[in-house]
Design an enzyme around this catalytic site. Structure first.
Site, PDB file in Angstrom:
ATOM      1  CG  ASP A 254      -2.002  -1.087   1.075  1.00 46.93           C
ATOM      2  OD1 ASP A 254      -2.303  -1.468  -0.060  1.00 46.93           O
ATOM      3  OD2 ASP A 254      -2.508  -1.551   2.107  1.00 46.93           O
TER       4      ASP A 254
ATOM      5  NE  ARG B 210     -11.432  -7.297  -6.037  1.00 47.22           N
ATOM      6  CZ  ARG B 210     -10.732  -6.517  -5.239  1.00 47.22           C
ATOM      7  NH1 ARG B 210     -11.338  -5.614  -4.515  1.00 47.22           N
ATOM      8  NH2 ARG B 210      -9.433  -6.666  -5.126  1.00 47.22           N
TER       9      ARG B 210
ATOM     10  CE  LYS C 100      -4.988  -3.169   4.345  1.00 49.21           C
ATOM     11  NZ  LYS C 100      -4.757  -3.696   3.022  1.00 49.21           N
TER      12      LYS C 100
ATOM     13  CE  LYS D  66      -9.866  -3.674   3.608  1.00 52.56           C
ATOM     14  NZ  LYS D  66      -9.536  -4.983   3.104  1.00 52.56           N
TER      15      LYS D  66
ATOM     16  CB  CYS E  93      26.116 -22.285  -2.490  1.00 49.78           C
ATOM     17  SG  CYS E  93      27.078 -23.785  -2.818  1.00 49.78           S
TER      18      CYS E  93
ATOM     19  CG  LEU F 178     -13.404  -0.788   0.651  1.00 50.12           C
ATOM     20  CD1 LEU F 178     -13.352  -1.535   1.976  1.00 50.12           C
ATOM     21  CD2 LEU F 178     -14.467   0.299   0.713  1.00 50.12           C
TER      22      LEU F 178
HETATM   23  S1  IVH Z   1     -17.294  -2.810   1.364  1.00 53.08           S
HETATM   24  C1  IVH Z   1     -17.785  -0.873  -2.692  1.00 53.08           C
HETATM   25  N1  IVH Z   1     -16.985  -3.881   3.696  1.00 53.08           N
HETATM   26  O1  IVH Z   1     -12.134  -5.294   1.290  1.00 53.08           O
HETATM   27  C2  IVH Z   1     -17.233  -1.288  -1.409  1.00 53.08           C
HETATM   28  N2  IVH Z   1     -15.459  -4.504   2.004  1.00 53.08           N
HETATM   29  O2  IVH Z   1     -10.215  -3.600  -0.022  1.00 53.08           O
HETATM   30  C3  IVH Z   1     -17.312  -2.729  -1.254  1.00 53.08           C
HETATM   31  N3  IVH Z   1     -13.824  -6.181   2.694  1.00 53.08           N
HETATM   32  O3  IVH Z   1     -13.081  -6.051  -1.993  1.00 53.08           O
HETATM   33  C4  IVH Z   1     -16.551  -3.204  -0.132  1.00 53.08           C
HETATM   34  N4  IVH Z   1     -14.534  -6.408   4.752  1.00 53.08           N
HETATM   35  O4  IVH Z   1     -13.340  -7.867  -0.242  1.00 53.08           O
HETATM   36  C5  IVH Z   1     -16.522  -3.807   2.449  1.00 53.08           C
HETATM   37  N5  IVH Z   1     -16.877  -4.779   5.817  1.00 53.08           N
HETATM   38  C6  IVH Z   1     -16.417  -4.709   4.587  1.00 53.08           C
HETATM   39  C7  IVH Z   1     -15.313  -5.478   4.153  1.00 53.08           C
HETATM   40  C8  IVH Z   1     -14.858  -5.334   2.841  1.00 53.08           C
HETATM   41  C9  IVH Z   1     -13.665  -6.813   3.857  1.00 53.08           C
HETATM   42  C10 IVH Z   1     -12.973  -6.396   1.520  1.00 53.08           C
HETATM   43  C11 IVH Z   1     -13.718  -6.597   0.247  1.00 53.08           C
HETATM   44  C12 IVH Z   1     -13.215  -5.567  -0.707  1.00 53.08           C
HETATM   45  C13 IVH Z   1     -11.899  -5.216  -0.088  1.00 53.08           C
HETATM   46  C14 IVH Z   1     -11.476  -3.850  -0.468  1.00 53.08           C
END
Ligand code: IVH
Length: 689
Positions: A35, A133, A309, A112, A421, A81
Site C-alpha cells: 500500500d 471479484r 488498516k 474489514k 553457493c 476500497l
Molecule cells: S465494502 C464498494 N466492507 O475489502 C465497497 N469490504 O479492499 C465494497 N472487505 O473487496 C466493499 N470487509 O473484499 C466492504 N466490511 C467490509 C469489508 C470489505 C472486507 C474487503 C472486500 C473488498 C476489499 C477492499
C-alpha cells in the site's frame, strides 16, 4: 532517480506483487509495504499526468481470474476500497464527507474481513450464482464451491419481495480452521498456506467442491446491490439480510463522531488478537444511500467508504544467533534465531533476514533486542533494532563467506541482493530442493512422494537427480522406513502419470532460474518444443512474451551446462512431454494478420481475445509497430498507443469489429448457461381410452 524512472520501477514492482498475490496466491510483501508503494505511485502519477497509463497498477483492482472456471460479467462493478493507516487521514476524509453531505452524517463502522470477495446473485429468493471479484468487471463462477459454505443461505428464510439482487461479502477461513488445515498439510508434507486469506482464496478455486466442503469456509455479507432496493440505508439493508438468513456481523456500529469511530478502531485493534476471524482493519461507510449517491465514486472505489488498516503486529525479543539456509537455486537466506516470543497468536522463534544488505542496513548484532513483525504472513521478519538495549561490547555481524552445507565459497551476482553457493551439482540442499520443486503439484504433480521421502531417497543413494525418479522400482521404495507396499505402488503410479503432464509444466519443473509457471507457459506457447527452447539464441528467447535479458541468460546458462543437458535427455527418454499440444485452429480467417490488444473490453478478457486471434490463425504482438495489422482497442486505452498506431497508419478496431471479422462469435468462450430441463407434459386427464 528521476520521477519517470521511479514511476516505471514502482509499476514493475507492483505488477509483480499483484501477480504473486492474486494469481499465484503467494504474496511476497506485506499489505503495508504494498500500500505504501501504491500510494507513492499514485502521488507521482498525480504530479506527472503525462505518464498516465491504463495498465498502471493504480488503475486496476487486481485479478484472480483462472482458466478453470467460466467467467461471468458483474452486473455492478466490484469496487475496491480506498485505505489508510493513519487516523489523521481518516479524520480528513470524515471532514470531506461532512462538507459534502452535512454535519449530521451517520457512519457505519464494520470489520474489514480478510478473505476473498464474492458476489452472490439471488433470483426468486434462491442462490443463482456466485462469482469472485476477478478484475472487478468479471470474475470466476464458483457457485458449486460456495454452496458448500453453511453460512450462505441457498434459499432465503423469509421472502425478500425482490425478483433478484446481489449480496456481496467476504469468504474467509477462521484462525482455528486455518491452523488445523496447515497442521494436516504439514503432516502430509504439503506446502503450507501463508495466511488465512490465501487459504480461503485457494480453497475457493479448488476444482472439487467436496474438498472445499471439508475446509469449513465462512461467509459474511457487507453490501447489497440491485434495482429498486427497498432500503434507505446500509444498516437497513443489513437488517433485512439478517432476517433473510445471512450471517450479518454483530460488530457493526452506527457512529456519528470522530471520537466514536476512533474508539471503535481502538477497541478492535486490541480485540482482534482474541478474535477467531481474520480481520485486517475497520471499514467506515456512510450509512444513508441518498448521501452515498451524493458522494459518488471513482473508477476504483466508492468515495463514501474508507478502510482503516491495522499496522502489522510487532514484538521485541533477543537475537540469539543467525543461521543460513541454502535454497534450490543456491540462494542463501539468513535466518534470525530468536528468544521465543508471543506474536499475533503464535510463538515466534525464527524470522527471515532476507540478505546481507538487510543485515547491514539494520546493523544487526548477535545479542541485540530486535523488533519482529508479522504482516499477515507465516514467516515473520526482523524490522529493526532497539539500540538503547545494545551491549557495549557487541560486534557487527560477519556475513558468511562459504556455503554452510558444502563449504564452497559464495558468490554474489551483479544486481542480486542474495549470495549464492555456486556448487549446483554437489550441494545437497540444492539438489534435493530441485527434486522437490520438480515433484510439486504445479510442476510434475508427484506430490504423493513428499519432501521427506525425496530426502530419504537421496540420502539412500536411490536418486541423485530428478531423472532418476523414472528408474525407481516399487520394491526399492517399499523397504524404506515409513513406506509400505501400498504407498510405494502409489508413488510409482504417480511418477508414471507425470509423463502426461503438459510440456509447459515440464519446462517449469526443470527449475531454471527465473522461469516461473507463467514464463514457462509463454515459452511453451512461443517455441512449442523443448528442442526449440534449447536451440534458441538469446535474441530469439527475448522475443517470447515476458522474457527479458535476465531470463534469457538464465535459460542459456541452464542448457549450456552438460549435467543439465544430460538430465533433460534422460527425461526425454523416460517419455515426458517435450512438445506443446497443438492449439486447435478454428479457421484461417486471420492468417497473416498481426494484432496488438490494448485496454479493457466489455465481453472478453484480453486472454480470451488472444486465444481467439490464434484460433483463427492470427498472431499476437506486444507492442504497436510498422508490422502491426490491427490495434484492437478497448476502454481506457493509453493515448500513447493510439497516437503511435495513428502515426504508423495501423488500423484501429473495436471489440465488435473484431468479432465481426471472425464471422461472429459462433463458439463463445463463455459457455451459455444450461437451459432448464424440459418439464414433462402433464398427462391428459381422462384419456384412459
Ligand atoms: S465494502 C464498494 N466492507 O475489502 C465497497 N469490504 O479492499 C465494497 N472487505 O473487496 C466493499 N470487509 O473484499 C466492504 N466490511 C467490509 C469489508 C470489505 C472486507 C474487503 C472486500 C473488498 C476489499 C477492499
Amino acid at each position: 532517480m528521476s520521477a519517470e524512472h521511479r514511476i516505471k520501477e514502482l509499476r514493475q514492482k507492483l505488477n509483480y506483487f499483484n501477480h504473486k498475490y492474486y494469481v499465484e496466491a503467494a504474496p511476497v510483501v506485506s499489505d503495508y509495504e504494498f500500500d505504501t508503494m501504491l500510494r507513492e505511485l499514485q502521488d507521482l502519477e498525480a504530479l506527472h499526468p503525462e505518464m498516465a497509463d491504463p495498465n498502471s497498477p493504480t488503475m486496476r483492482v487486481g485479478s484472480d481470474l483462472t482458466n478453470k472456471f467460466r467467467s461471468i460479467s458483474h452486473a455492478y462493478p466490484m469496487l475496491s476500497l480506498s485505505n489508510t493507516y493513519s487516523l489523521e487521514e481518516l479524520h480528513e476524509w470524515i471532514g470531506k464527507v461532512r462538507a459534502e453531505v452535512g454535519d449530521d452524517v451517520e457512519f457505519c463502522c464494520e470489520l474489514k474481513f480478510d478473505g476473498s470477495a464474492i458476489s452472490l446473485t439471488y433470483e426468486g429468493d434462491s442462490l443463482h450464482h456466485a462469482v469472485t471479484r476477478g478484475d472487478g468487471t468479471r470474475g470466476d463462477e464458483v457457485t458449486e464451491n460456495i454452496r458448500t459454505i453453511g453460512h450462505v443461505p441457498l434459499v432465503l428464510q423469509q421472502p425478500s419481495g425482490l425478483p433478484s439482487f446481489e449480496v456481496r461479502g467476504e469468504v474467509y477461513m477462521s484462525y482455528p480452521t486455518f491452523d488445523r488445515l496447515n497442521a494436516e498439510r504439514e503432516a502430509a508434507g504439503e506446502q503450507l498456506f501463508a495466511n488465512p486469506r490465501n487459504a480461503a482464496a485457494g480453497t475457493l478455486k479448488l476444482q472439487q467442491s467436496q474438498v472445499v466442503a471439508k475446509r469449513e469456509l465462512q461467509f459474511v455479507p457487507y453490501q447489497v446491490e440491485g434495482q429498486q432496493l427497498p432500503f434507505a440505508s446500509h444498516s437497513e439493508s443489513m437488517e433485512s439480510l439478517r432476517k433473510w438468513g445471512f450471517p450479518v456481523s454483530d460488530a457493526m456500529r452506527k457512529c456519528l463522531s470522530e471520537q466514536e469511530i476512533d474508539n471503535y478502531i481502538e477497541y478492535w485493534d486490541k480485540q482482534r488478537h482474541e478474535f477467531p476471524t481474520p480481520i485486517d482493519g475497520v471499514v467506515i461507510k456512510v450509512n444513508s444511500y441518498a448521501d452515498r449517491r451524493k458522494m459518488g465514486r471513482t473508477s476504483k472505489a466508492p468515495k463514501w467508504a474508507v478502510a482503516y488498516k491495522f499496522k502489522a503486529e510487532q514484538a521485541l525479543t533477543r537475537l540469539l544467533e543467525v543461521s543460513y539456509q541454502v535454497g534450490r537455486t543456491g540462494a542463501i537466506t539468513p535466518v534470525a534465531n530468536l528468544d521465543a516470543v508471543h506474536l499475533a497468536g503464535t510463538t515466534v522463534k525464527r524470522a527471515t533476514l532476507h540478505n546481507a544488505d538487510q543485515i547491514a542496513a539494520l546493523d544487526l548484532r548477535v545479542g541485540d533486542m530486535v523488533y519482529v513483525e508479522k504482516g499477515g504472513e507465516i514467516i515473520p521478519k526482523v524490522t529493526g533494532v532497539e539500540l538503547s538495549c545494545r551491549a557495549e561490547d557487541s560486534q557487527p555481524l560477519q556475513y558468511i563467506t562459504h556455503c554452510p552445507e558444502c563449504g564452497t565459497e559464495l558468490v554474489r551476482y551483479e544486481g542480486e541482493a542474495k549470495h549464492y553457493c555456486p556448487n549446483q551439482s554437489h550441494c545437497r540442499p540444492q539438489i534435493v530442493g530441485r527434486i522437490i520443486h520438480f515433484i510439486r503439484r504445479k510442476a510434475m504433480n508427484i506430490e504423493s512422494l513428499g519432501e521427506e521421502t525425496v530426502e530419504l531417497l537421496y540420502d539412500n543413494r536411490l536418486i541423485a537427480d530428478m531423472a532418476d525418479l523414472y528408474d525407481l522400482r516399487a520394491e526399492q521404495l517399499a523397504v524404506l522406513p515409513r513406506l509400505g507396499e501400498k504407498s510405494a505402488a502409489n508413488i510409482i503410479q504417480s511418477i508414471r502419470s507425470s509423463k502426461e503432464v503438459p510440456f509447459h509444466r515440464v519446462l517449469f519443473a526443470l527449475g531454471i532460474r527465473f522461469v516461473g509457471e507463467t514464463t514457462a507457459k509463454y515459452l511453451a506457447e512461443h517455441f512449442h518444443s523443448m528442442d526449440a527452447v534449447m536451440a534458441a539464441t538469446r535474441e530469439e528467447l527475448i522475443e517470447a512474451e515476458e522474457v527479458g535479458e535476465k531470463i534469457a541468460d538464465a535459460i542459456i546458462d541452464y542448457f549450456a551446462d552438460e549435467h543439465n543437458r544430460s538430465i533433460v535427455e534422460r527425461l526425454r527418454k523416460a517419455g515426458l512431454q517435450f512438445e506443446a499440444e497443438q492449439r486447435q485452429t478454428v479457421s484461417e480467417s486471420l492468417a497473416g494478420l498481426t494484432f496488438v490488444i490494448s485496454g479493457s473490453f466489455a465481453d472478453h478478457s484480453r486472454d480470451e481475445l488472444k486465444a481467439l486471434i490464434e484460433a483463427h490463425g492470427g498472431k499476437n504482438l506486444a507492442a504497436v509497430s510498422g508490422n502491426t495489422s490491427y490495434l484492437l482497442a478497448g476502454d481506457k486505452i493509453g493515448p500513447a498507443k493510439l497516437q503511435k498506431a495513428t502515426k504508423l497508419g495501423v488500423k484501429i478496431i473495436s471489440e465488435q469489429e473484431f468479432v465481426d471479422m471472425i464471422g461472429g462469435e459462433d463458439h463463445p468462450v463463455v459457455e451459455p448457461a444450461k437451459e432448464p430441463e424440459q418439464q414433462p407434459t402433464a398427462p391428459v386427464q381422462g384419456s384412459l381410452f
